[in-house]
Design an enzyme around this catalytic site. Structure first.
Site, PDB file in Angstrom:
ATOM      1  N   MET A  31       0.840  -1.196   0.000  1.00  0.00           N
ATOM      2  CA  MET A  31       0.000   0.000   0.000  1.00  0.00           C
ATOM      3  C   MET A  31       0.879   1.252   0.000  1.00  0.00           C
ATOM      4  O   MET A  31       0.405   2.347   0.348  1.00  0.00           O
ATOM      5  CB  MET A  31      -0.944  -0.009   1.196  1.00  0.00           C
ATOM      6  CG  MET A  31      -1.889  -1.220   1.144  1.00  0.00           C
ATOM      7  SD  MET A  31      -3.477  -0.956   1.962  1.00  0.00           S
ATOM      8  CE  MET A  31      -2.961  -0.639   3.627  1.00  0.00           C
ATOM      9  N   GLY A  37      10.955  -2.671   5.787  1.00  0.00           N
ATOM     10  CA  GLY A  37      10.234  -3.954   5.792  1.00  0.00           C
ATOM     11  C   GLY A  37       9.810  -4.316   4.378  1.00  0.00           C
ATOM     12  O   GLY A  37      10.018  -5.448   3.908  1.00  0.00           O
ATOM     13  N   HIS A  38       9.208  -3.357   3.676  1.00  0.00           N
ATOM     14  CA  HIS A  38       8.866  -3.590   2.269  1.00  0.00           C
ATOM     15  C   HIS A  38      10.120  -3.915   1.465  1.00  0.00           C
ATOM     16  O   HIS A  38      10.112  -4.808   0.610  1.00  0.00           O
ATOM     17  CB  HIS A  38       8.216  -2.338   1.659  1.00  0.00           C
ATOM     18  CG  HIS A  38       6.908  -1.937   2.266  1.00  0.00           C
ATOM     19  ND1 HIS A  38       6.758  -0.772   2.993  1.00  0.00           N
ATOM     20  CD2 HIS A  38       5.688  -2.525   2.249  1.00  0.00           C
ATOM     21  CE1 HIS A  38       5.496  -0.663   3.372  1.00  0.00           C
ATOM     22  NE2 HIS A  38       4.826  -1.713   2.942  1.00  0.00           N
ATOM     23  N   GLY A 144       4.634 -10.384   4.147  1.00  0.00           N
ATOM     24  CA  GLY A 144       5.339 -10.294   5.424  1.00  0.00           C
ATOM     25  C   GLY A 144       4.651 -11.100   6.514  1.00  0.00           C
ATOM     26  O   GLY A 144       3.425 -11.115   6.622  1.00  0.00           O
ATOM     27  N   VAL A 173      10.805  -7.029   9.728  1.00  0.00           N
ATOM     28  CA  VAL A 173      11.923  -6.106   9.934  1.00  0.00           C
ATOM     29  C   VAL A 173      11.522  -5.137  11.050  1.00  0.00           C
ATOM     30  O   VAL A 173      10.405  -4.609  11.051  1.00  0.00           O
ATOM     31  CB  VAL A 173      12.246  -5.334   8.637  1.00  0.00           C
ATOM     32  CG1 VAL A 173      13.369  -4.333   8.869  1.00  0.00           C
ATOM     33  CG2 VAL A 173      12.616  -6.314   7.530  1.00  0.00           C
ATOM     34  N   LEU A 181       8.455  -2.390  11.789  1.00  0.00           N
ATOM     35  CA  LEU A 181       8.278  -1.284  10.848  1.00  0.00           C
ATOM     36  C   LEU A 181       6.877  -1.368  10.258  1.00  0.00           C
ATOM     37  O   LEU A 181       6.385  -2.444   9.951  1.00  0.00           O
ATOM     38  CB  LEU A 181       9.313  -1.358   9.719  1.00  0.00           C
ATOM     39  CG  LEU A 181      10.774  -1.214  10.098  1.00  0.00           C
ATOM     40  CD1 LEU A 181      11.622  -1.000   8.845  1.00  0.00           C
ATOM     41  CD2 LEU A 181      11.000  -0.057  11.039  1.00  0.00           C
ATOM     42  N   SER A 183       4.025   1.337   7.852  1.00  0.00           N
ATOM     43  CA  SER A 183       3.766   2.663   7.270  1.00  0.00           C
ATOM     44  C   SER A 183       3.060   3.556   8.284  1.00  0.00           C
ATOM     45  O   SER A 183       3.261   4.762   8.313  1.00  0.00           O
ATOM     46  CB  SER A 183       2.904   2.522   6.013  1.00  0.00           C
ATOM     47  OG  SER A 183       3.546   1.666   5.088  1.00  0.00           O
TER      48      SER A 183
END
Ligand code: AMP
Length: 286
Positions: A31, A37-38, A144, A173, A181, A183
């Site tokens: 998103m 992390g992404h 994830g 992460v 982590l 967003s």
């Protein structure tokens, strides 16, 4: 250069020659408001697949009417610059991707935990993930562990609907203090950011003290998080890692601890695997 495409037709046109040349296609659905992390998921997709596709779409179907869809962080230019640096071939950034009327139901796995607090959330996730998998046709898709219930539902989805994509799970992460982590961390004030560390700390404690008693572990987790300053606990559960059903009593196999809490107005989730208790699998003595 990352090629940015906004329609399914353009996406398929860009993918077709590479697929015909034999490249495996990897997809990382996101998103946006990308963080490390992404980047870990994306790095794996780039390393393991001939073509890496990252989708960026803030899915309105997975937000409830009173949730943070409008406040959800968005920064497409920064995201695309990161994808470029990571060596991503294609960014799929549709303006509108929600189906007009057909949807996918996540079923029972989507009704507990996050689903109990956010009715319809996982139907929204399942609908958009299915459409993304159909639009891209990836050999592998990366998700994830942090969104553990989502990962479990996506695995069930591809099996139940015979979608020929391998689902690859990637570990969470974390910040140096353990905070996963997310967003949404961008929306925390400095004080809230400090308070948010309590979630991962409680989970680490649960894993460190895990003796196989699910009820005891659940009660301890709840006690710790209910006492944590600045944290409003939604749920803390110790569940079967596959069915997500709450576990009771002493269990021999692995368990999954999952928590959700509000820190200020921001909803955070986190999870940890509780590995089988050593005493329950003691080696034979002879
Ligand atoms: P989102 O953009 O939040 O929908 O997340 C996109 C993907 O990144 C999902 O598969 C998430 O589980 C994954 N993800 C989000 N945060 C992390 C993290 N801290 N570590 C690893 N993967 C993550």
């Amino acid at each position: 250069m990352t090629d940015v495409v906004r329609t399914v037709a353009a996406l398929r046109a860009a993918l077709a020659p590479r697929r015909h040349a034999g490249a495996a296609v990897g997809l990382v659905p996101t998103m946006g408001a990308l963080h490390a992390g992404h980047a870990a998921l994306i790095g794996r997709a780039v390393a393991e697949c001939g073509v890496a596709v990252v989708s960026i779409f803030v899915n309105p179907l997975q937000f409830g009417a009173d949730e943070d869809f409008d406040a959800y962080p968005r920064d497409l230019d920064t995201d695309v610059a990161l994808l470029d640096r990571l060596g991503v071939d294609l960014a799929f950034t549709p303006a509108d991707f929600a189906p007009r009327s057909v949807s996918v139901r996540a079923g029972a796995l989507g009704e507990v935990l996050e689903g109990a607090s956010r009715p319809g959330h996982f139907d929204g996730v399942a609908t958009i993930v299915t459409k993304l998998l159909n639009a891209v046709g990836p050999d592998r898709a990366y998700f994830g562990d942090k969104d553990y219930q989502q990962l479990t539902i996506v695995r069930r989805l591809v099996e139940d609907l015979a979608i020929p994509t391998r689902i690859v799970a990637c570990s969470t992460v974390r910040e140096p203090d353990g905070l996963a982590l997310s967003s949404r961390n961008a929306n925390l004030t400095a004080g809230e950011r400090e308070a948010a560390g309590a979630l991962s700390a409680a989970l680490r404690e649960a894993a460190a003290t895990w003796g196989g008693d699910a009820g005891e572990a659940r009660a301890a987790l709840r006690r710790t998080l209910e006492a944590a300053p600045g944290v409003r606990l939604d749920y803390a559960e110790v569940a079967d890692p596959e069915t997500l059903a709450p576990l009771e009593g002493v269990v021999e196999g692995p368990a999954q601890a999952l928590v959700a809490a509000y820190v200020g107005r921001t909803r955070l989730i986190d999870t940890i695997r509780l590995e089988p208790h050593l005493a329950a699998t003691a080696p034979d003595e002879d």
